[in-house]
Write an enzyme that holds these catalytic residues in place. Sequence first.
Site, PDB file in Angstrom:
ATOM      1  CE1 TYR A 106      38.124  43.320  34.322  1.00  0.00           C
ATOM      2  CE2 TYR A 106      37.273  41.581  35.581  1.00  0.00           C
ATOM      3  CZ  TYR A 106      38.154  42.546  34.931  1.00  0.00           C
ATOM      4  OH  TYR A 106      39.346  42.961  35.501  1.00  0.00           O
ATOM      5  CG  ASP A 128      29.231  42.695  35.121  1.00  0.00           C
ATOM      6  OD1 ASP A 128      28.764  43.764  36.292  1.00  0.00           O
ATOM      7  OD2 ASP A 128      30.408  42.378  35.275  1.00  0.00           O
ATOM      8  CE  LYS A 184      35.515  48.393  37.726  1.00  0.00           C
ATOM      9  NZ  LYS A 184      35.806  46.941  38.762  1.00  0.00           N
ATOM     10  NE  ARG A 203      35.672  30.567  56.648  1.00  0.00           N
ATOM     11  CZ  ARG A 203      35.469  29.465  56.674  1.00  0.00           C
ATOM     12  NH1 ARG A 203      34.403  29.257  55.226  1.00  0.00           N
ATOM     13  NH2 ARG A 203      35.632  28.745  57.955  1.00  0.00           N
TER      14      ARG A 203
END
Length: 389
Positions: A101, A173, A198, A47
Amino acid sequence: MTKKLGLQTICTHVGEVKDEQFKGAVSPIYISTSYQFEDVDVKRYPRYFNTPNQEMLSKKIAALEHAEAGMIFGSGMAAISTTLLAFLKTGDHIIVQNTLYGGTSNFIREEFPKYGIEFSFTDGYEVSDFEAAIQDNTKVIYIETPSNPLLTITDIKGVAALAKDKGLLSIIDNTFASPVNQNPIDFGIDIVLHSATKYLGGHSDILAGAVACSNEHMNIIWNVAKNLGGSLSDFMVWMLERSIKTLVLRVKAQNRNAKKLAKYLNTHSDIKNVYYPGLKSHPQYKLAKSQMKGFGGMLSFELNDELDATAFQKELKLIKPSMSLAGVESTMLSPYKTSHGLLSQEERDSIGVTNGLIRFSVGIETKDDLIQDIEQAIKAVKKQAQVEA
């Protein structure tokens, strides 16, 4: 050293986990969730984003984006949400590009009011639109170029310069372009985000996100990330590291295919609009050419009004009517049902995401096979329209 290496060499070698025991050619996977705490230089915990596989892949991401530091997340939205929450607090204001997006837009609209974070979506995507939206409490400018799904192009250098002049943080982005086609940090952007699901993953089998930025900014992001818990499992980290080895080869093949398909669609009598920054008819073609090394594998188009977009996609035999994008296989979808499905009809209409818009993620198949599939689907849906008439 990484700045002197070629892009394909960075993809192949930077960020490897060395197999010191058996000298294997590929990175070993360390899947432990428990590491020694005493008498060690690094106190590792999944984590905390610092297991051996996490740490080394982050170096590859940083090298690809010409950044000091990188970090891998469990999804693109985990990377986006964690980064934004790291730099925004109650009373702050963020300027967001209006064409981006849908998941990002929905996150901002639904979650920020709960935190008392103010936001403004720009009227357009010119630098002047961002400047006009600046308020006294503005802290961040957020852009996406090329945008999802209309492939609008924003002036990266211009927005970065505006942010620096006003003392604001600039975030982009960079998913649609990938590091192969565009490196925003070279143009002055502070933080680069990716849905690594992607192009970085590229095979439609990995869900991941990535951030690249300075060490200073990464420390701030990490302090929030360790609390929100958006880390990625080491097996998927290993999968992503393996996939990135072929990133350049895949993206360049997709660039070539997409440009050819865009030209074909742009002259087709049954297509009324094509959106692709590599077409000279695209309104930001010159800008795209000035900041991109390749125009990408994504395009969008609209059939003539009498042809139904959903029926067309159902007739495809080779191209998959499928969610997500950027895999080696070609896919199409209707953004109003998927990526922008969480927005209202009014919100979609305001940014040009019509119900007839089709987003086309071009893969690495033979170009003529893709064209043949599109042709047969158009013929089938035209026949249906004639029967119904």
